[in-house]
Write a protein that holds these residues in place. Structure first.
Motif, short mmCIF file in Angstrom:
data_model
loop_
_atom_site.label_atom_id
_atom_site.label_comp_id
_atom_site.label_asym_id
_atom_site.label_seq_id
_atom_site.Cartn_x
_atom_site.Cartn_y
_atom_site.Cartn_z
N GLY A 166 0.82 -1.20 0.00
CA GLY A 166 0.00 0.00 0.00
C GLY A 166 0.86 1.25 0.00
N ILE A 167 0.20 2.39 -0.02
CA ILE A 167 0.91 3.67 0.04
C ILE A 167 1.16 4.01 1.50
N TYR A 168 2.38 4.46 1.78
CA TYR A 168 2.74 4.85 3.14
C TYR A 168 3.45 6.19 3.14
N ALA A 169 3.32 6.88 4.27
CA ALA A 169 4.06 8.12 4.51
C ALA A 169 4.27 8.23 6.02
N SER A 170 5.24 9.01 6.43
CA SER A 170 5.41 9.26 7.86
C SER A 170 4.33 10.22 8.32
N GLN A 171 3.95 10.11 9.59
CA GLN A 171 2.93 11.01 10.10
C GLN A 171 3.42 12.45 10.08
N SER A 172 4.71 12.65 10.30
CA SER A 172 5.24 14.02 10.26
C SER A 172 5.14 14.61 8.87
N TYR A 173 5.34 13.78 7.81
CA TYR A 173 5.16 14.28 6.45
C TYR A 173 3.70 14.66 6.22
N LEU A 174 2.77 13.81 6.64
CA LEU A 174 1.35 14.09 6.43
C LEU A 174 0.90 15.33 7.18
N ASP A 175 1.46 15.55 8.37
CA ASP A 175 1.09 16.72 9.16
C ASP A 175 1.55 18.01 8.50
N ALA A 176 2.65 17.93 7.72
CA ALA A 176 3.25 19.13 7.13
C ALA A 176 2.77 19.42 5.72
N HIS A 177 1.90 18.57 5.18
CA HIS A 177 1.49 18.72 3.78
C HIS A 177 -0.04 18.67 3.67
N PRO A 178 -0.56 19.08 2.52
CA PRO A 178 -2.02 19.08 2.34
C PRO A 178 -2.61 17.69 2.56
N PRO A 179 -3.84 17.62 3.08
CA PRO A 179 -4.45 16.32 3.37
C PRO A 179 -4.70 15.51 2.10
N ILE A 180 -4.72 14.20 2.28
CA ILE A 180 -4.99 13.28 1.17
C ILE A 180 -6.30 12.57 1.49
N THR A 181 -7.33 12.93 0.78
CA THR A 181 -8.64 12.32 1.02
C THR A 181 -9.15 11.53 -0.17
N LYS A 182 -8.52 11.71 -1.34
CA LYS A 182 -8.93 10.99 -2.54
C LYS A 182 -7.72 10.79 -3.44
N LYS A 183 -7.82 9.90 -4.41
CA LYS A 183 -6.66 9.54 -5.24
C LYS A 183 -6.08 10.73 -5.99
N SER A 184 -6.91 11.65 -6.43
CA SER A 184 -6.39 12.80 -7.17
C SER A 184 -5.46 13.66 -6.31
N ASP A 185 -5.61 13.61 -4.99
CA ASP A 185 -4.72 14.38 -4.10
C ASP A 185 -3.29 13.85 -4.15
N LEU A 186 -3.11 12.60 -4.56
CA LEU A 186 -1.77 12.00 -4.56
C LEU A 186 -0.83 12.73 -5.50
N LEU A 187 -1.36 13.32 -6.55
CA LEU A 187 -0.52 13.96 -7.57
C LEU A 187 0.12 15.25 -7.08
N THR A 188 -0.34 15.79 -5.98
CA THR A 188 0.22 17.04 -5.45
C THR A 188 1.34 16.79 -4.44
N HIS A 189 1.69 15.53 -4.23
CA HIS A 189 2.67 15.19 -3.20
C HIS A 189 3.97 14.65 -3.80
#
Length: 299
Positions: A166-189
């Motif tokens: 699956g897709i993984y990220a650190s919690q610190s990365y997620l806290d510092a970047h825009p939220p990911i709620t749908k697949k299209s959000d993945l392209l901004t990361h």
């Protein structure tokens, strides 16, 4: 043709497979001058030149190429003779080299080696956990674990286990970047992927299965370094669940939308498949994989 020694033919095979005098000598357990003399003795016996020395190492001549297949057949015959003589023994000894992908070898098999050692204390186990394929015909391993069934060569291959990613990220990365709620959000990361020309099997080409428009900013040649970079907040990446669960800093992203599956295959060579020590290690691998259950492998 004058008589030649089997040791000379073994030295020839070692040199043909490594291309380096010192490496071949180390594999044979002799010094380089001894190995060089054996090669010379074989060339004298065959009355041909078997190797050319080039900047990249020792390269087979056409005569050497012609000899290689016959030498490997002789080697296979001696192995089969050993199998028939020593196939059934309650006290296992000798070497077994297991070649695996680095993630499987590090996160699954390495922790099991103590138990394998307890079951067979006189076996010498060599674990080679590298991002590469292993040639059983060249004796690079006695047992190989691969992410795909071999498409050529004389081997026994059977499915070992399916595993999920699956897709993984650190919690610190997620806290510092825009939220990911749908697949299209993945392209901004930011993404971490493989070095394309060093991808040792097409089975590692995960990102197009997530979204073909993903362009990694960071390319890393092996999954353990990728995992470490993801833990270090370098970006998003695809990881096997059995590896990611060992790192509490990691958070799975879009688990309901993105789920990938791959397989591990267990591969042995026909000449050594029935050796008692190889069979014991193959059975051990299978038993331990099954004992961990589907939750461990599929997440």
């Amino acid at each position: 043709m004058s008589r030649f020694d089997w040791n000379d033919l073994q030295s020839f095979l070692a040199m043909a497979r490594t291309g380096r005098l010192t490496v071949a000598a180390r594999r044979m357990g002799v010094d380089h001058s001894t190995l060089s003399r054996r090669i010379s003795a074989l060339e004298d016996a065959m009355q041909v030149k078997l190797f050319e020395r080039r900047s990249v190492g020792f390269v087979l001549t056409p005569e050497g190429e012609a000899l290689l297949g016959d030498a490997e057949e002789i080697e296979s015959l001696t192995v089969r003779m050993g199998v028939r003589l020593h196939a059934e023994t309650s006290h296992l000894t000798g070497n077994v080299r297991i070649g695996t992908p680095e993630g499987f070898g590090t996160y699954f098999l390495a922790p099991q080696l103590a138990l394998l050692g307890q079951k067979h204390p006189d076996l010498n186990i060599e674990l080679v956990a590298n991002p590469r394929s292993f040639s059983l015909s060249k004796r690079e391993a006695d047992i190989a674990v691969s992410m795909a069934r071999p498409s050529q060569g004389r081997v026994y291959a059977r499915p070992l286990v399916d595993f999920g990613l699956g897709i993984y990220a650190s919690q610190s990365y997620l806290d510092a970047h825009p939220p990911i709620t749908k697949k299209s959000d993945l392209l901004t990361h930011s993404w971490i992927g493989y070095v394309e020309d060093l991808m040792w099997t097409p089975e590692l080409d995960y990102l197009p299965m997530v979204d073909r428009n993903i362009q990694p900013r960071l390319h890393i040649s092996n999954v353990i370094s990728q995992l470490t970079a993801i833990v270090g907040s370098a970006g998003l990446g695809v990881l096997p669940h059995f590896m990611a669960r060992n790192h509490p800093a990691l958070t799975r992203v879009l688990p309901d939308e993105v789920y990938l599956t791959r397989s591990y295959w267990l591969i042995t060579h026909p000449d050594t498949h029935d050796l008692a020590r190889v069979r014991a290690c193959s059975n051990f691998l299978t038993e331990q994989v099954l004992s961990l259950g589907a939750d461990f492998w599929k997440g």
